[in-house]
Design an enzyme around this catalytic site. Structure first.
Site, PDB file in Angstrom:
ATOM      1  N   CYS A   2     -20.158   6.998  18.953  1.00  0.00           N
ATOM      2  CA  CYS A   2     -20.415   8.414  19.157  1.00  0.00           C
ATOM      3  C   CYS A   2     -20.679   8.731  20.623  1.00  0.00           C
ATOM      4  CB  CYS A   2     -21.595   8.851  18.296  1.00  0.00           C
ATOM      5  SG  CYS A   2     -21.319   8.424  16.579  1.00  0.00           S
ATOM      6  N   GLU A   3     -19.659   8.584  21.443  1.00  0.00           N
ATOM      7  CA  GLU A   3     -19.699   8.932  22.867  1.00  0.00           C
ATOM      8  C   GLU A   3     -18.278   9.318  23.253  1.00  0.00           C
ATOM      9  OE1 GLU A   3     -22.337   8.809  24.965  1.00  0.00           O
ATOM     10  OE2 GLU A   3     -23.729   7.730  23.660  1.00  0.00           O
ATOM     11  N   TYR A   9     -15.814 -10.219  31.829  1.00  0.00           N
ATOM     12  CA  TYR A   9     -16.630  -9.018  31.665  1.00  0.00           C
ATOM     13  C   TYR A   9     -16.250  -8.276  30.387  1.00  0.00           C
ATOM     14  CZ  TYR A   9     -17.408 -10.480  36.416  1.00  0.00           C
ATOM     15  OH  TYR A   9     -17.702 -11.251  37.512  1.00  0.00           O
ATOM     16  N   GLY A  46     -15.046 -15.738  39.206  1.00  0.00           N
ATOM     17  CA  GLY A  46     -15.288 -15.373  37.804  1.00  0.00           C
ATOM     18  C   GLY A  46     -13.991 -14.866  37.218  1.00  0.00           C
TER      19      GLY A  46
HETATM   20  C1  LIG Z   1     -20.223 -11.405  39.952  1.00  0.00           C
HETATM   21  C2  LIG Z   1     -20.365 -12.414  41.009  1.00  0.00           C
HETATM   22  C3  LIG Z   1     -19.354 -13.362  41.219  1.00  0.00           C
HETATM   23  C4  LIG Z   1     -18.037 -13.355  40.473  1.00  0.00           C
HETATM   24  O1  LIG Z   1     -17.243 -12.287  40.841  1.00  0.00           O
HETATM   25  P1  LIG Z   1     -15.714 -12.195  40.336  1.00  0.00           P
HETATM   26  O2  LIG Z   1     -15.256 -10.894  40.895  1.00  0.00           O
HETATM   27  O3  LIG Z   1     -15.733 -12.212  38.857  1.00  0.00           O
HETATM   28  O4  LIG Z   1     -14.998 -13.361  40.909  1.00  0.00           O
HETATM   29  C5  LIG Z   1     -19.576 -14.335  42.171  1.00  0.00           C
HETATM   30  N1  LIG Z   1     -20.726 -14.375  42.890  1.00  0.00           N
HETATM   31  C6  LIG Z   1     -21.714 -13.475  42.720  1.00  0.00           C
HETATM   32  C7  LIG Z   1     -22.934 -13.575  43.528  1.00  0.00           C
HETATM   33  C8  LIG Z   1     -21.564 -12.461  41.780  1.00  0.00           C
HETATM   34  O5  LIG Z   1     -22.533 -11.560  41.630  1.00  0.00           O
END
Ligand SMILES: *Cc1c(COP(=O)(O)O)cnc(C)c1O
Length: 429
Positions: free
Chosen positions: A357-358, A387, A288
């Site tokens: 407001c935090e 993210y 990701g």
């Molecule tokens: C969040 C997640 C990913 C991706 O993680 P990264 O750190 O963004 O590469 C891959 N597999 C699962 C099962 C996840 O929950």
């Protein structure tokens, strides 16, 4: 080596990408807005593809890191599959035209409805479910049987990699809610005939995120390999794939992320054809952040400067609802001016904060930023491609920002800024 400014560079018109400046974009769509570089997503994907070339593999982009349809389509067109964690993400993948046979479904709490959806998706169903518990496996088996189908499954192994020797954000420890231990998985395999709706095909792991050393990954891969060998002795047919998860870290500030080529070499060592003679494994990964993290920035405008003795506050129009990583897990994002500052610029210690407001609504704390920065000036919060928008909410009834993609020298809006009417859609008085 990756850096937060790999894909956004200073030119004549200030910070930009592919010949388009962030200032132009802010003028056109307003602030706050997320801006992505297509090259920023594609370059790491291509590096992974190159590293795994010659191996039977599938790269499933973790949709939760950045789920915009245009981003999914861009990556799918370049050969990627998708890793999902919800029915909503399946809907997105379908809308982006992602091939069913390139989809895996992860997550500890899939509902029967989500399972049915994924089993029937596009007729053939998705490539595989990463199953995290015996109870989930039993439910999936029932759902599949009722539909007259077989669910292809990988069992998620929690390798209990020692966090003491590897300090990182972890999902691969016994105490975490994720996956099953070796004994549990061997128990399932020994009694696999009691799950008639299941076609057990693989093992999956995912030990955490923002991992900056290959050592814990190597440990986990080694344990997963040993488990696969054990399972092969129990099952009527050898397993056909390993899903090695995601988790590869990126550079947010000055930390050194492991090179993608070395990560791929590690996968090959543990799961490549030489490691398992005669029983080849397809290698899946679920990156990701390492694909999307440095592909995006959040552009924001300074609303006010609040002058204090030791440290000023810059109050900006982006807030924790737009980018929650700093508030949620002290995530660090570099903050830079859109115009390159000269070495002679007087700077002052500054906290960059939002209007929510935090007290935790801080985007960046203790940064040396130009003292001259004031109302109307623009800033970029870097490394916001992963993210970022995908975790954005509307707390304080703040519409979510627009998203813009720069590709082939052109910027296009890939998500309109939300309106006030969007905020109250579906509500009844
Ligand atoms: C969040 C997640 C990913 C991706 O993680 P990264 O750190 O963004 O590469 C891959 N597999 C699962 C099962 C996840 O929950």
């Amino acid at each position: 080596m990756s850096s937060p400014l790999d894909f956004f560079r200073y030119g004549a018109g200030g910070l930009g990408a592919g010949g388009v400046t962030l200032e132009e974009i802010a003028d056109r769509v307003g602030t706050p807005c997320y801006v992505y570089s297509a090259e920023g997503f594609l370059k790491p994907l291509k590096e992974l593809q190159k590293g795994l070339a010659g191996l039977d593999h599938l790269i499933c982009f973790a949709v939760k890191s950045n789920s915009n349809l245009a981003v999914l389509k861009l990556l799918h067109d370049a050969g990627a599959g998708m890793d999902l964690v919800s029915g909503g993400e399946l809907h997105r993948a379908a809308a982006a035209g992602v091939t069913a046979s390139k989809i895996v479904f992860s997550g500890v709490g899939k509902t029967p409805g989500e399972m049915a959806h994924a089993l029937e998706h596009d007729g053939e169903g998705i490539f595989s479910f990463n199953v995290e518990s015996v109870a989930e496996l039993a439910t999936l088996s029932q759902v599949a049987e009722a539909l007259g189908r077989k669910a292809r499954v990988a069992l998620r192994f929690n390798p209990d990699v020692d966090a003491k020797s590897h300090p990182y954000i972890s999902t691969g420890l016994k105490k975490n809610k994720f996956g099953m231990d070796r004994k549990e998985i061997l128990g399932i395999a020994a009694g696999i005939e009691s799950f008639p709706g299941i076609d057990l095909k693989g093992v999956s792991i995912h030990i955490g995120s923002q991992i900056l050393s290959l050592a814990p990954l190597g440990d986990a891969f080694k344990r997963a390999r040993a488990l696969i060998d054990e399972l092969d002795r129990l099952l009527p047919q050898p397993l056909s794939f390993i899903d090695a998860g995601g988790g590869l870290g990126i550079t947010y500030s000055r930390e050194k992320a492991p090179p993608i080529s070395k990560y791929c070499a590690l996968l090959k060592t543990h799961f490549g054809p030489k490691a398992r003679k005669g029983k080849p494994l397809k290698i899946l990964i679920e990156p990701g952040r390492s694909i999307s993290g440095n592909a995006g920035v959040l552009v924001t405008e300074v609303l006010y400067r609040k002058i204090r003795k030791a440290k000023d506050f810059l109050i900006v129009d982006a807030a924790m609802n737009d980018l929650i990583r700093p508030a949620l897990y002290s995530g660090h994002h570099e903050v830079v001016t859109l115009r390159k500052t000269s070495a002679r610029t007087r700077s002052k210690m500054t906290d960059v904060v939002g209007p929510v407001c935090e007290s935790s609504d801080v985007l960046a704390s203790d940064r040396k930023l130009p003292e001259s920065l004031n109302q109307g000036d623009l800033l970029a919060v870097l490394s916001a491609g992963a993210y970022g928008f995908s975790m954005a909410g509307t707390y304080n009834s703040r519409p979510r920002p627009a998203e813009v993609l720069i590709q082939d020298g052109k910027a296009r809006i890939i998500r309109e800024r939300e309106t006030y009417d969007d905020l109250i859609r579906g509500e009844n008085t």
